[in-house]
Scaffold this active site. Structure first.
Site, PDB file in Angstrom:
ATOM      1  N   SER A  71      35.146  29.441 -22.346  1.00 37.37           N
ATOM      2  CA  SER A  71      34.668  28.085 -22.095  1.00 37.37           C
ATOM      3  C   SER A  71      35.777  27.110 -22.429  1.00 37.37           C
ATOM      4  O   SER A  71      36.683  27.421 -23.215  1.00 37.37           O
ATOM      5  CB  SER A  71      33.454  27.791 -22.985  1.00 37.37           C
ATOM      6  OG  SER A  71      33.094  26.424 -22.945  1.00 37.37           O
TER       7      SER A  71
ATOM      8  N   TYR B  24      29.153  28.080 -31.011  1.00 36.38           N
ATOM      9  CA  TYR B  24      29.569  28.342 -29.635  1.00 36.38           C
ATOM     10  C   TYR B  24      31.080  28.196 -29.515  1.00 36.38           C
ATOM     11  O   TYR B  24      31.765  29.051 -28.937  1.00 36.38           O
ATOM     12  CB  TYR B  24      28.855  27.390 -28.694  1.00 36.38           C
ATOM     13  CG  TYR B  24      29.075  27.678 -27.224  1.00 36.38           C
ATOM     14  CD1 TYR B  24      28.314  28.631 -26.558  1.00 36.38           C
ATOM     15  CD2 TYR B  24      30.039  26.985 -26.500  1.00 36.38           C
ATOM     16  CE1 TYR B  24      28.497  28.885 -25.214  1.00 36.38           C
ATOM     17  CE2 TYR B  24      30.234  27.232 -25.154  1.00 36.38           C
ATOM     18  CZ  TYR B  24      29.464  28.186 -24.515  1.00 36.38           C
ATOM     19  OH  TYR B  24      29.677  28.431 -23.174  1.00 36.38           O
TER      20      TYR B  24
END
Length: 280
Positions: free
Chosen positions: A134, A147
């Protein structure tokens, strides 16, 4: 005759995983997709011709079974797409043990378990691995510490595999998407839209207002990069972390204050949301 390449995709029932299955099938690959939701992966299998296997990436026995099933059906494994991922909101001081452990298990331990089980076959095939990280692996985003950390860990796992197994012919790279239209992102944008009194499309526009491309990605755009990385056309690309973010991480945050769209005298931008920048 060159054998047909075989790819295994985790999180293949939605978003980037499903788009990767379609992209690879279209380029002549045999594809196996896995996920925990039988209906979701069965639907993608029907649309793409992929083989669907119900499996939990956080389970070592499930990953070993997935590899064994794939080799039994197709005789080899040439590529992995490590796409399964979850997000739980919270800073380091706010996250519960349960949420932290869930993200570590799915986003980081799961890829490790599948790679470990598949490596003998990848070495034999001179195969390739793509971890779907990401933009949050490259730049910290407020409010999603777990995350951020697990996606950064996934990207570094790919580099470590490249260093350790590159001499044996295995390539490992990471893609780092920005906002991408997936089921997960739609849900997050829906929550942001409801909170802000706007619709979901306006929320996407706000979230990408300072992205040079001024829009989110389609899942297929990320999948095309993944398919390229798995292919022989990327035969000398190894240990790379490739942003697929419309230019997001190139933007210098301090310069945003000088953008004419920013309201003077406030701490918020007319076109900037406070939601996180993550996708898978």
């Amino acid at each position: 005759m060159t054998p047909t390449p075989v790819a295994v995709i985790t999180g293949g029932g939605t978003g980037i995983g499903a788009a990767s299955a379609a992209a690879l099938q279209g380029q002549g690959w045999e594809v196996v997709i896995c996920g925990r939701r039988r209906e979701a992966i069965a639907k993608v299998a029907d649309m793409t011709g992929a083989r669907a296997v119900v499996a939990d990436v956080a389970s070592a026995s499930d990953m070993e079974r997935l590899v064994a099933d794939t080799v039994e059906q197709f005789g080899a494994i040439s590529g992995l797409v490590l796409n399964a991922g979850i997000v739980r909101a919270g800073s380091a001081g706010e996250l519960s043990d349960e949420d932290w452990n869930a993200m570590v298990s799915t986003n980081l331990t799961g890829p490790f378990l599948l790679v470990r089980a598949a490596l003998p076959h990848l070495i034999k095939a001179s195969g390739s691995i793509v971890g779907v990280a990401s933009a949050a692996a490259l730049r910290a985003t407020a409010g999603i510490a777990g995350y951020d950390a697990t996606k950064a860990g996934l990207a570094m796992l790919m580099q470590s595999i490249a260093v350790d197994y590159g001499p044996l012919g295995v390539r490992a790279n990471a893609v780092c998407p920005g906002w991408t239209r997936t089921e997960m992102a739609d849900m997050e944008m829906g929550e942001f839209a409801e909170h802000s009194g706007i619709d979901r499309e306006e929320a996407y526009s706000l979230a990408t207002a300072f992205v040079p491309s001024r829009r989110p990605a389609a899942s297929s755009e990320v999948a095309d990069v993944i398919a390229w990385l798995l292919s022989d056309r990327a035969s000398y690309v190894n240990a790379a972390m490739i942003p697929v973010d419309g230019g997001l991480i190139a933007v210098e945050p301090g310069a945003i204050a000088f953008d004419p769209r920013v309201r003077m005298g406030t701490n918020t931008a007319a076109s900037t949301p406070t939601t996180a920048s993550h996708t898978t």
